[in-house]
Design a protein around this motif. Sequence first.
Motif, PDB file in Angstrom:
ATOM      1  N   GLY A  61       5.947  -1.700  90.068  1.00  0.00           N
ATOM      2  CA  GLY A  61       5.827  -2.176  88.823  1.00  0.00           C
ATOM      3  C   GLY A  61       7.204  -3.507  88.803  1.00  0.00           C
ATOM      4  N   ASN A  62       7.093  -4.356  87.856  1.00  0.00           N
ATOM      5  CA  ASN A  62       7.939  -5.281  87.335  1.00  0.00           C
ATOM      6  C   ASN A  62       7.762  -5.801  86.148  1.00  0.00           C
ATOM      7  OD1 ASN A  62       6.395  -7.837  87.703  1.00  0.00           O
ATOM      8  ND2 ASN A  62       6.558  -7.563  89.800  1.00  0.00           N
ATOM      9  N   GLU A  63       8.664  -6.704  85.550  1.00  0.00           N
ATOM     10  CA  GLU A  63       8.432  -6.989  84.110  1.00  0.00           C
ATOM     11  C   GLU A  63       7.235  -8.043  83.949  1.00  0.00           C
ATOM     12  OE1 GLU A  63      11.007  -9.575  86.634  1.00  0.00           O
ATOM     13  OE2 GLU A  63      11.144  -7.654  86.057  1.00  0.00           O
ATOM     14  N   ASN A  64       6.649  -8.431  85.026  1.00  0.00           N
ATOM     15  CA  ASN A  64       5.382  -9.199  84.945  1.00  0.00           C
ATOM     16  C   ASN A  64       4.087  -8.583  85.064  1.00  0.00           C
ATOM     17  OD1 ASN A  64       6.767 -11.918  84.808  1.00  0.00           O
ATOM     18  ND2 ASN A  64       7.309 -11.616  86.820  1.00  0.00           N
ATOM     19  N   LYS A  65       4.115  -7.304  85.008  1.00  0.00           N
ATOM     20  CA  LYS A  65       2.844  -6.252  85.190  1.00  0.00           C
ATOM     21  C   LYS A  65       2.755  -5.722  83.752  1.00  0.00           C
ATOM     22  CE  LYS A  65       3.193  -6.435  90.016  1.00  0.00           C
ATOM     23  NZ  LYS A  65       3.367  -5.648  91.258  1.00  0.00           N
ATOM     24  N   ILE A  66       1.489  -5.507  83.215  1.00  0.00           N
ATOM     25  CA  ILE A  66       1.169  -4.519  82.312  1.00  0.00           C
ATOM     26  C   ILE A  66       0.279  -3.479  82.959  1.00  0.00           C
ATOM     27  CG2 ILE A  66      -0.086  -4.305  80.217  1.00  0.00           C
ATOM     28  CD1 ILE A  66       0.491  -7.075  79.375  1.00  0.00           C
ATOM     29  N   ILE A  67       0.314  -2.393  82.656  1.00  0.00           N
ATOM     30  CA  ILE A  67      -0.368  -1.162  82.897  1.00  0.00           C
ATOM     31  C   ILE A  67      -1.114  -0.402  81.860  1.00  0.00           C
ATOM     32  CG2 ILE A  67      -0.681   0.935  84.265  1.00  0.00           C
ATOM     33  CD1 ILE A  67       1.988  -0.114  85.848  1.00  0.00           C
ATOM     34  N   ILE A  68      -2.448  -0.319  82.072  1.00  0.00           N
ATOM     35  CA  ILE A  68      -3.095   0.390  80.926  1.00  0.00           C
ATOM     36  C   ILE A  68      -3.753   2.072  81.529  1.00  0.00           C
ATOM     37  CG2 ILE A  68      -5.308   0.559  79.687  1.00  0.00           C
ATOM     38  CD1 ILE A  68      -5.646  -2.478  79.908  1.00  0.00           C
ATOM     39  N   ASN A  69      -3.199   2.744  81.084  1.00  0.00           N
ATOM     40  CA  ASN A  69      -3.168   4.074  81.284  1.00  0.00           C
ATOM     41  C   ASN A  69      -4.617   4.330  80.924  1.00  0.00           C
ATOM     42  OD1 ASN A  69      -3.093   6.799  82.110  1.00  0.00           O
ATOM     43  ND2 ASN A  69      -1.854   7.351  80.717  1.00  0.00           N
ATOM     44  N   TRP A  70      -5.571   4.439  81.865  1.00  0.00           N
ATOM     45  CA  TRP A  70      -6.896   4.762  81.374  1.00  0.00           C
ATOM     46  C   TRP A  70      -7.096   6.461  81.422  1.00  0.00           C
ATOM     47  CZ3 TRP A  70     -10.034   1.915  78.643  1.00  0.00           C
ATOM     48  CH2 TRP A  70     -11.057   2.280  78.536  1.00  0.00           C
ATOM     49  N   GLY A  71      -6.426   7.056  80.511  1.00  0.00           N
ATOM     50  CA  GLY A  71      -6.817   8.625  80.266  1.00  0.00           C
ATOM     51  C   GLY A  71      -6.020   9.581  81.428  1.00  0.00           C
ATOM     52  N   ASN A  72      -5.012   9.112  82.182  1.00  0.00           N
ATOM     53  CA  ASN A  72      -4.288   9.929  83.196  1.00  0.00           C
ATOM     54  C   ASN A  72      -3.097  10.680  82.558  1.00  0.00           C
ATOM     55  OD1 ASN A  72      -3.029  10.946  85.218  1.00  0.00           O
ATOM     56  ND2 ASN A  72      -4.031   9.392  86.757  1.00  0.00           N
ATOM     57  N   PRO A  73      -3.177  11.887  82.500  1.00  0.00           N
ATOM     58  CA  PRO A  73      -2.415  12.559  81.788  1.00  0.00           C
ATOM     59  C   PRO A  73      -1.129  12.767  82.608  1.00  0.00           C
ATOM     60  CG  PRO A  73      -3.629  14.093  82.555  1.00  0.00           C
ATOM     61  CD  PRO A  73      -4.233  12.806  82.880  1.00  0.00           C
ATOM     62  N   GLU A  74      -0.991  12.488  84.123  1.00  0.00           N
ATOM     63  CA  GLU A  74      -0.022  12.655  85.088  1.00  0.00           C
ATOM     64  C   GLU A  74       1.084  11.318  84.556  1.00  0.00           C
ATOM     65  OE1 GLU A  74       2.365  11.512  87.648  1.00  0.00           O
ATOM     66  OE2 GLU A  74       0.670  10.762  88.452  1.00  0.00           O
ATOM     67  N   LYS A  75       2.096  11.745  84.321  1.00  0.00           N
ATOM     68  CA  LYS A  75       3.194  10.648  83.944  1.00  0.00           C
ATOM     69  C   LYS A  75       4.231  10.299  84.900  1.00  0.00           C
ATOM     70  CE  LYS A  75       2.007  10.491  79.268  1.00  0.00           C
ATOM     71  NZ  LYS A  75       0.696  11.458  79.393  1.00  0.00           N
ATOM     72  N   GLU A  76       4.165  10.758  86.109  1.00  0.00           N
ATOM     73  CA  GLU A  76       5.276  10.766  87.179  1.00  0.00           C
ATOM     74  C   GLU A  76       5.370   9.396  87.577  1.00  0.00           C
ATOM     75  OE1 GLU A  76       6.642  12.413  91.349  1.00  0.00           O
ATOM     76  OE2 GLU A  76       5.979  13.917  89.954  1.00  0.00           O
ATOM     77  N   ASN A  77       4.047   8.767  88.114  1.00  0.00           N
ATOM     78  CA  ASN A  77       3.977   7.720  88.629  1.00  0.00           C
ATOM     79  C   ASN A  77       4.237   6.487  87.480  1.00  0.00           C
ATOM     80  OD1 ASN A  77       3.684   8.322  91.120  1.00  0.00           O
ATOM     81  ND2 ASN A  77       1.271   8.406  91.194  1.00  0.00           N
ATOM     82  N   LEU A  78       3.703   6.694  86.181  1.00  0.00           N
ATOM     83  CA  LEU A  78       3.770   5.671  85.291  1.00  0.00           C
ATOM     84  C   LEU A  78       5.095   5.689  85.004  1.00  0.00           C
ATOM     85  CD1 LEU A  78       0.761   6.635  82.999  1.00  0.00           C
ATOM     86  CD2 LEU A  78       1.203   4.665  84.276  1.00  0.00           C
ATOM     87  N   LYS A  79       6.088   6.644  84.776  1.00  0.00           N
ATOM     88  CA  LYS A  79       7.460   6.836  84.684  1.00  0.00           C
ATOM     89  C   LYS A  79       8.138   5.736  85.636  1.00  0.00           C
ATOM     90  CE  LYS A  79      11.498   9.363  83.588  1.00  0.00           C
ATOM     91  NZ  LYS A  79      12.087   8.054  83.817  1.00  0.00           N
TER      92      LYS A  79
END
Length: 122
Positions: A37-55
């Motif tokens: 990830g970096n400031e030039n990326k937007i991620i849409i969480n498509w229903g994934n309840p697992e937050k570890e990678n998103l964090k």
Amino acid sequence: MKDLYIYPYNERSKSARVLAEAVGCKMIKLQNSQFVGNENKIIINWGNPEKENLKVYKDQGAEIINYKAEVICNRYKFYTIAQAAEVRIPWFTTDLKEAIFNVFDGSVIVGRVSLTKSQGKG
């Protein structure tokens, strides 16, 4: 403009693939991903309840839409949030007359009976 990515609940998700194709973005692999990830990326969480990678991606500077996966359960809420964030999404309406008008204009229209169903049951 920032790059858009889909973080699916399942790598085989048909709806995540259709959305990714419709907006011209990539899906993030859930296993053995090389995504950073970096400031030039937007991620849409498509229903994934697992937050570890998103964090991790958020800490790297990526913007996360729908960090709380429950928001995605309501398609209208998701599209409204995505539209407000200026994410390129397919055209949508909740107005039946507007949808019918667009059918006669040659557009393909997909309808939902329920905004909160999943796996083709809506």
